[in-house]
Design an enzyme around this catalytic site. Structure first.
Site, PDB file in Angstrom:
ATOM      1  N   GLY A   1      39.108  48.104  36.371  1.00  0.00           N
ATOM      2  CA  GLY A   1      39.647  47.581  37.618  1.00  0.00           C
ATOM      3  C   GLY A   1      40.796  48.404  38.166  1.00  0.00           C
TER       4      GLY A   1
ATOM      5  N   LEU B   1      44.100  47.816  38.563  1.00  0.00           N
ATOM      6  CA  LEU B   1      45.303  47.902  37.756  1.00  0.00           C
ATOM      7  C   LEU B   1      45.012  48.497  36.381  1.00  0.00           C
ATOM      8  CD1 LEU B   1      48.306  47.365  37.393  1.00  0.00           C
ATOM      9  CD2 LEU B   1      47.740  45.012  36.735  1.00  0.00           C
TER      10      LEU B   1
ATOM     11  N   ASP C   1      33.488  40.689  27.018  1.00  0.00           N
ATOM     12  CA  ASP C   1      33.447  39.569  27.947  1.00  0.00           C
ATOM     13  C   ASP C   1      34.400  38.509  27.411  1.00  0.00           C
ATOM     14  OD1 ASP C   1      32.945  37.404  29.545  1.00  0.00           O
ATOM     15  OD2 ASP C   1      30.785  37.341  29.196  1.00  0.00           O
ATOM     16  N   ILE C   2      35.586  38.407  28.013  1.00  0.00           N
ATOM     17  CA  ILE C   2      36.591  37.502  27.455  1.00  0.00           C
ATOM     18  C   ILE C   2      36.186  36.041  27.572  1.00  0.00           C
ATOM     19  CG2 ILE C   2      38.475  39.136  27.840  1.00  0.00           C
ATOM     20  CD1 ILE C   2      39.348  37.416  30.238  1.00  0.00           C
TER      21      ILE C   2
ATOM     22  N   ALA D   1      40.113  39.859  35.370  1.00  0.00           N
ATOM     23  CA  ALA D   1      40.294  38.700  36.244  1.00  0.00           C
ATOM     24  C   ALA D   1      39.137  38.573  37.221  1.00  0.00           C
ATOM     25  CB  ALA D   1      41.603  38.823  37.026  1.00  0.00           C
TER      26      ALA D   1
ATOM     27  N   THR E   1      49.500  35.643  39.596  1.00  0.00           N
ATOM     28  CA  THR E   1      49.518  35.812  41.050  1.00  0.00           C
ATOM     29  C   THR E   1      50.449  34.842  41.772  1.00  0.00           C
ATOM     30  OG1 THR E   1      48.079  35.645  43.014  1.00  0.00           O
ATOM     31  CG2 THR E   1      47.541  34.244  41.169  1.00  0.00           C
ATOM     32  N   ASP E   2      50.809  35.222  42.992  1.00  0.00           N
ATOM     33  CA  ASP E   2      51.584  34.352  43.860  1.00  0.00           C
ATOM     34  C   ASP E   2      50.790  33.139  44.322  1.00  0.00           C
ATOM     35  OD1 ASP E   2      50.157  36.566  45.228  1.00  0.00           O
ATOM     36  OD2 ASP E   2      50.689  35.471  47.043  1.00  0.00           O
TER      37      ASP E   2
ATOM     38  N   TYR F   1      41.011  29.905  43.550  1.00  0.00           N
ATOM     39  CA  TYR F   1      41.541  31.075  42.841  1.00  0.00           C
ATOM     40  C   TYR F   1      42.899  30.763  42.230  1.00  0.00           C
ATOM     41  CZ  TYR F   1      43.718  35.677  42.239  1.00  0.00           C
ATOM     42  OH  TYR F   1      44.383  36.768  41.745  1.00  0.00           O
TER      43      TYR F   1
ATOM     44  N   LYS G   1      43.926  30.688  38.201  1.00  0.00           N
ATOM     45  CA  LYS G   1      44.975  31.559  37.659  1.00  0.00           C
ATOM     46  C   LYS G   1      46.083  30.736  36.995  1.00  0.00           C
ATOM     47  CE  LYS G   1      45.300  35.483  37.918  1.00  0.00           C
ATOM     48  NZ  LYS G   1      44.866  36.533  36.952  1.00  0.00           N
TER      49      LYS G   1
END
Length: 316
Positions: free
Chosen positions: A32, A34, A59-60, A89, A129-130, A153, A157
Protein backbone atom coordinates in the site's frame (compact mmCIF):
# COMPACT_ATOMS: atom_id res chain seq x y z
CA UNK A 1 -4.65 28.84 6.24
CA UNK A 2 -1.70 27.59 8.31
CA UNK A 3 -2.71 27.98 11.94
CA UNK A 4 -0.60 25.43 13.81
CA UNK A 5 0.29 24.05 17.16
CA UNK A 6 4.12 24.22 17.23
CA UNK A 7 4.90 24.17 13.53
CA UNK A 8 8.21 22.65 12.49
CA UNK A 9 9.61 23.69 9.11
CA UNK A 10 10.33 20.90 6.66
CA UNK A 11 14.01 21.82 6.52
CA UNK A 12 14.44 21.45 10.28
CA UNK A 13 12.54 18.16 10.63
CA UNK A 14 15.00 15.76 12.24
CA UNK A 15 13.24 12.81 13.88
CA UNK A 16 15.33 10.51 16.04
CA UNK A 17 15.52 7.43 13.81
CA UNK A 18 19.24 6.67 13.94
CA UNK A 19 18.74 3.32 15.68
CA UNK A 20 16.44 1.80 13.05
CA UNK A 21 19.03 -0.87 12.24
CA UNK A 22 18.90 -2.12 15.83
CA UNK A 23 15.31 -3.39 15.46
CA UNK A 24 13.55 -6.21 13.65
CA UNK A 25 10.68 -4.91 11.54
CA UNK A 26 7.57 -6.53 10.12
CA UNK A 27 5.46 -4.30 7.86
CA UNK A 28 1.93 -5.43 7.04
CA UNK A 29 0.06 -3.94 4.11
CA UNK A 30 3.45 -3.63 2.44
CA UNK A 31 2.02 -3.06 -1.05
CA UNK A 32 0.00 0.00 0.00
CA UNK A 33 0.79 3.70 -0.10
CA UNK A 34 2.20 3.96 3.41
CA UNK A 35 3.67 0.45 3.55
CA UNK A 36 5.78 1.07 0.45
CA UNK A 37 6.98 4.39 1.84
CA UNK A 38 8.01 2.82 5.14
CA UNK A 39 9.92 0.03 3.43
CA UNK A 40 11.88 2.60 1.46
CA UNK A 41 12.62 4.57 4.62
CA UNK A 42 13.82 1.51 6.53
CA UNK A 43 16.17 0.71 3.67
CA UNK A 44 17.50 4.29 3.70
CA UNK A 45 18.04 4.05 7.44
CA UNK A 46 20.11 0.88 7.13
CA UNK A 47 17.61 -1.55 8.66
CA UNK A 48 18.40 -5.01 7.33
CA UNK A 49 16.11 -7.25 9.39
CA UNK A 50 12.88 -6.24 7.63
CA UNK A 51 10.03 -8.48 6.58
CA UNK A 52 7.37 -7.06 4.29
CA UNK A 53 4.06 -8.87 3.95
CA UNK A 54 1.26 -8.09 1.52
CA UNK A 55 -2.29 -9.36 1.84
CA UNK A 56 -1.40 -12.31 -0.40
CA UNK A 57 1.31 -13.29 2.08
CA UNK A 58 -0.65 -12.56 5.26
CA UNK A 59 -4.41 -12.12 5.46
CA UNK A 60 -4.77 -10.58 8.91
CA UNK A 61 -8.46 -11.53 8.96
CA UNK A 62 -7.30 -15.15 9.36
CA UNK A 63 -6.50 -15.50 13.06
CA UNK A 64 -4.66 -18.82 12.71
CA UNK A 65 -2.55 -17.59 9.82
CA UNK A 66 -1.71 -14.36 11.66
CA UNK A 67 -0.61 -16.27 14.77
CA UNK A 68 1.45 -18.67 12.66
CA UNK A 69 3.26 -15.93 10.73
CA UNK A 70 4.00 -13.94 13.87
CA UNK A 71 5.21 -17.03 15.74
CA UNK A 72 7.50 -17.89 12.86
CA UNK A 73 8.81 -14.34 12.59
CA UNK A 74 9.36 -13.82 16.32
CA UNK A 75 10.87 -17.26 16.76
CA UNK A 76 10.63 -17.25 20.53
CA UNK A 77 10.60 -14.80 23.41
CA UNK A 78 10.63 -11.12 22.56
CA UNK A 79 14.00 -9.45 23.10
CA UNK A 80 12.57 -5.94 22.98
CA UNK A 81 13.79 -5.37 19.45
CA UNK A 82 10.77 -6.49 17.39
CA UNK A 83 8.32 -4.01 15.85
CA UNK A 84 5.18 -4.64 13.81
CA UNK A 85 4.05 -1.64 11.75
CA UNK A 86 0.47 -2.31 10.69
CA UNK A 87 -0.36 -0.56 7.43
CA UNK A 88 -2.98 -3.10 6.38
CA UNK A 89 -6.44 -1.54 6.11
CA UNK A 90 -9.72 -1.40 4.27
CA UNK A 91 -9.58 2.19 3.02
CA UNK A 92 -12.47 2.37 0.52
CA UNK A 93 -14.44 4.87 2.59
CA UNK A 94 -17.56 5.00 0.42
CA UNK A 95 -17.65 1.26 -0.32
CA UNK A 96 -17.57 0.57 3.42
CA UNK A 97 -21.06 2.06 3.73
CA UNK A 98 -22.49 -0.99 1.95
CA UNK A 99 -19.72 -3.44 2.89
CA UNK A 100 -19.24 -2.73 6.59
CA UNK A 101 -18.73 -6.40 7.54
CA UNK A 102 -15.87 -6.66 5.03
CA UNK A 103 -14.32 -3.44 6.32
CA UNK A 104 -14.72 -4.58 9.93
CA UNK A 105 -13.03 -7.89 9.15
CA UNK A 106 -9.83 -6.03 8.23
CA UNK A 107 -9.98 -2.81 10.25
CA UNK A 108 -11.37 -4.37 13.41
CA UNK A 109 -11.04 -8.17 13.60
CA UNK A 110 -7.78 -8.24 11.66
CA UNK A 111 -6.20 -5.69 13.97
CA UNK A 112 -7.40 -7.74 16.96
CA UNK A 113 -5.62 -10.77 15.49
CA UNK A 114 -2.39 -8.80 15.24
CA UNK A 115 -2.77 -7.45 18.77
CA UNK A 116 -3.26 -10.96 20.20
CA UNK A 117 -0.26 -12.30 18.31
CA UNK A 118 2.08 -9.48 19.38
CA UNK A 119 0.94 -8.78 22.96
CA UNK A 120 3.88 -9.12 25.33
CA UNK A 121 6.18 -10.13 22.47
CA UNK A 122 6.60 -7.20 20.07
CA UNK A 123 5.74 -3.53 19.80
CA UNK A 124 2.65 -3.02 17.61
CA UNK A 125 2.25 0.36 15.88
CA UNK A 126 -1.19 0.57 14.28
CA UNK A 127 -2.30 3.38 11.96
CA UNK A 128 -5.77 4.85 12.44
CA UNK A 129 -7.72 7.88 11.23
CA UNK A 130 -9.45 11.16 11.94
CA UNK A 131 -12.73 9.49 10.89
CA UNK A 132 -13.16 8.16 14.44
CA UNK A 133 -14.28 11.69 15.40
CA UNK A 134 -17.60 13.32 14.52
CA UNK A 135 -15.84 16.05 12.58
CA UNK A 136 -17.79 18.87 14.20
CA UNK A 137 -14.93 20.22 16.32
CA UNK A 138 -13.59 23.76 16.31
CA UNK A 139 -10.16 23.18 17.87
CA UNK A 140 -7.59 20.40 17.35
CA UNK A 141 -8.78 17.08 18.75
CA UNK A 142 -6.57 15.63 21.52
CA UNK A 143 -6.15 11.84 21.59
CA UNK A 144 -8.58 11.51 24.50
CA UNK A 145 -11.37 13.52 22.84
CA UNK A 146 -14.68 11.65 22.66
CA UNK A 147 -14.98 9.52 19.55
CA UNK A 148 -18.16 9.49 17.49
CA UNK A 149 -17.59 8.10 13.99
CA UNK A 150 -20.21 9.11 11.43
CA UNK A 151 -19.33 6.51 8.77
CA UNK A 152 -18.91 2.77 8.52
CA UNK A 153 -15.22 3.27 7.80
CA UNK A 154 -14.81 5.32 10.98
CA UNK A 155 -16.67 2.74 13.06
CA UNK A 156 -14.47 -0.10 11.80
CA UNK A 157 -11.28 1.87 12.42
CA UNK A 158 -12.44 2.66 15.95
CA UNK A 159 -12.99 -1.07 16.51
CA UNK A 160 -9.35 -1.64 15.57
CA UNK A 161 -8.18 1.03 17.98
CA UNK A 162 -10.10 -0.57 20.82
CA UNK A 163 -8.67 -3.97 20.01
CA UNK A 164 -5.12 -2.65 20.28
CA UNK A 165 -5.76 -0.94 23.59
CA UNK A 166 -7.63 -3.90 25.08
CA UNK A 167 -5.47 -6.76 23.81
CA UNK A 168 -2.02 -5.15 23.82
CA UNK A 169 -2.22 -2.43 26.47
CA UNK A 170 1.48 -2.51 27.35
CA UNK A 171 3.01 -2.50 23.88
CA UNK A 172 0.28 -1.40 21.48
CA UNK A 173 0.36 2.03 19.87
CA UNK A 174 -2.47 3.64 17.91
CA UNK A 175 -1.43 6.51 15.64
CA UNK A 176 -4.21 8.58 14.10
CA UNK A 177 -3.36 10.48 10.95
CA UNK A 178 -5.26 12.28 8.18
CA UNK A 179 -5.21 13.54 4.58
CA UNK A 180 -2.30 11.31 3.60
CA UNK A 181 -0.61 11.74 0.22
CA UNK A 182 2.63 10.51 -1.32
CA UNK A 183 4.39 8.96 -4.27
CA UNK A 184 2.73 5.55 -4.02
CA UNK A 185 -0.88 4.68 -4.66
CA UNK A 186 -3.95 6.87 -5.20
CA UNK A 187 -4.35 10.04 -3.14
CA UNK A 188 -5.84 13.52 -3.38
CA UNK A 189 -2.74 15.30 -4.66
CA UNK A 190 -2.17 12.81 -7.46
CA UNK A 191 -5.86 12.93 -8.36
CA UNK A 192 -5.83 16.72 -8.65
CA UNK A 193 -2.82 16.66 -10.96
CA UNK A 194 -4.39 13.93 -13.08
CA UNK A 195 -7.60 15.92 -13.44
CA UNK A 196 -5.60 19.01 -14.31
CA UNK A 197 -4.61 17.25 -17.51
CA UNK A 198 -8.18 16.74 -18.64
CA UNK A 199 -10.09 19.71 -17.17
CA UNK A 200 -9.60 23.42 -17.72
CA UNK A 201 -10.98 24.16 -14.26
CA UNK A 202 -11.71 22.14 -11.13
CA UNK A 203 -14.11 22.77 -8.25
CA UNK A 204 -12.94 21.58 -4.85
CA UNK A 205 -14.66 21.77 -1.47
CA UNK A 206 -13.53 24.49 0.90
CA UNK A 207 -15.75 23.60 3.86
CA UNK A 208 -13.72 20.58 5.01
CA UNK A 209 -10.60 21.39 7.03
CA UNK A 210 -7.72 19.10 7.94
CA UNK A 211 -3.95 18.64 8.02
CA UNK A 212 -2.29 17.20 4.88
CA UNK A 213 0.31 14.58 5.76
CA UNK A 214 3.16 13.47 3.49
CA UNK A 215 3.78 9.72 3.71
CA UNK A 216 7.53 10.25 4.05
CA UNK A 217 7.12 12.39 7.15
CA UNK A 218 4.43 10.10 8.57
CA UNK A 219 6.61 7.05 8.00
CA UNK A 220 9.56 8.67 9.75
CA UNK A 221 7.27 9.62 12.63
CA UNK A 222 6.03 6.05 13.01
CA UNK A 223 9.59 4.74 12.99
CA UNK A 224 10.62 7.33 15.58
CA UNK A 225 7.71 6.27 17.80
CA UNK A 226 8.66 2.60 17.46
CA UNK A 227 12.22 3.39 18.54
CA UNK A 228 11.25 5.69 21.40
CA UNK A 229 10.48 5.24 25.08
CA UNK A 230 7.02 6.74 24.63
CA UNK A 231 4.38 4.91 26.64
CA UNK A 232 1.84 2.75 24.85
CA UNK A 233 -1.37 4.53 23.95
CA UNK A 234 -3.04 6.71 21.35
CA UNK A 235 -1.16 9.44 19.48
CA UNK A 236 -1.87 11.89 16.68
CA UNK A 237 0.62 12.38 13.86
CA UNK A 238 -0.27 14.72 11.00
CA UNK A 239 1.31 17.53 9.07
CA UNK A 240 1.40 20.83 10.95
CA UNK A 241 -1.22 23.49 10.47
CA UNK A 242 -4.49 23.19 8.63
CA UNK A 243 -6.15 23.98 5.33
CA UNK A 244 -9.16 23.06 3.21
CA UNK A 245 -9.14 20.61 0.31
CA UNK A 246 -9.48 23.69 -1.90
CA UNK A 247 -6.32 25.16 -0.36
CA UNK A 248 -4.45 21.90 -0.86
CA UNK A 249 -5.52 21.60 -4.49
CA UNK A 250 -4.38 25.15 -5.26
CA UNK A 251 -1.07 24.54 -3.49
CA UNK A 252 -0.53 21.35 -5.52
CA UNK A 253 -1.22 23.27 -8.74
CA UNK A 254 1.27 25.94 -7.69
CA UNK A 255 3.98 23.37 -6.92
CA UNK A 256 3.45 21.76 -10.31
CA UNK A 257 3.76 25.06 -12.13
CA UNK A 258 0.05 25.23 -12.94
CA UNK A 259 -2.24 28.22 -12.52
CA UNK A 260 -3.98 27.87 -9.12
CA UNK A 261 -6.78 30.11 -10.39
CA UNK A 262 -7.96 27.06 -12.34
CA UNK A 263 -9.23 25.72 -8.98
CA UNK A 264 -12.51 27.17 -7.72
CA UNK A 265 -14.14 26.65 -4.30
CA UNK A 266 -17.41 24.85 -3.71
CA UNK A 267 -19.27 23.21 -0.82
CA UNK A 268 -19.65 19.60 0.24
CA UNK A 269 -23.31 19.76 -0.77
CA UNK A 270 -22.16 19.93 -4.38
CA UNK A 271 -20.41 16.56 -4.04
CA UNK A 272 -22.71 14.18 -2.14
CA UNK A 273 -20.93 10.96 -1.19
CA UNK A 274 -22.20 7.71 0.36
CA UNK A 275 -20.00 8.25 3.43
CA UNK A 276 -20.07 11.61 5.24
CA UNK A 277 -16.71 13.39 5.36
CA UNK A 278 -15.60 15.12 8.57
CA UNK A 279 -15.94 18.88 8.25
CA UNK A 280 -13.12 19.32 10.77
CA UNK A 281 -10.24 16.84 10.94
CA UNK A 282 -7.48 18.77 12.70
CA UNK A 283 -5.80 16.78 15.46
CA UNK A 284 -3.48 18.05 18.19
CA UNK A 285 0.13 16.90 18.31
CA UNK A 286 0.57 18.02 21.92
CA UNK A 287 0.73 14.48 23.34
CA UNK A 288 3.09 13.41 20.55
CA UNK A 289 5.46 16.22 21.51
CA UNK A 290 5.01 15.59 25.24
CA UNK A 291 6.30 12.05 24.66
CA UNK A 292 9.52 13.51 23.21
CA UNK A 293 8.57 12.86 19.59
CA UNK A 294 9.34 15.31 16.79
CA UNK A 295 6.32 17.21 15.44
CA UNK A 296 5.83 16.95 11.70
CA UNK A 297 6.50 20.04 9.55
CA UNK A 298 3.87 22.51 8.43
CA UNK A 299 1.78 21.01 5.65
CA UNK A 300 2.70 23.69 3.09
CA UNK A 301 6.44 23.30 3.58
CA UNK A 302 6.05 19.52 3.46
CA UNK A 303 4.13 19.70 0.18
CA UNK A 304 6.94 21.74 -1.36
CA UNK A 305 9.48 19.16 -0.22
CA UNK A 306 7.29 16.35 -1.55
CA UNK A 307 7.32 17.92 -5.01
CA UNK A 308 11.05 18.55 -4.79
CA UNK A 309 11.69 14.90 -3.94
CA UNK A 310 8.84 12.98 -5.56
CA UNK A 311 7.42 15.40 -8.12
CA UNK A 312 7.53 12.95 -11.03
CA UNK A 313 5.83 10.23 -8.98
CA UNK A 314 3.09 12.62 -7.87
CA UNK A 315 2.19 13.42 -11.46
CA UNK A 316 -0.08 11.15 -13.55
Amino acid sequence: MTTTDDVTSAASYRPNVADASSRRWLVTGAAGQLGREILGLLSELGATDVRAVTRDELDITDADATARVLDEWLGGADDGASVVLNCAAYTAVDDAETNEPAALAINGDGVANLARATAGRARLVHVSTDYVFAGDGTSPYPPDAPTDPQSAYGRTKLAGERAVRELAPADGYVVRTAWVYGAHGPNFVRTMLRLAGSHDTLTVVDDQVGSPTWTRHLGLGLIELALSDAPAGIYHCTGGGQCSWFDLARAAFTEDGLDPERVAPTTSDAFPRPAPRPAYSVMSSAQWQAAGLTPLPDWRAALHDAFERDGDALKP
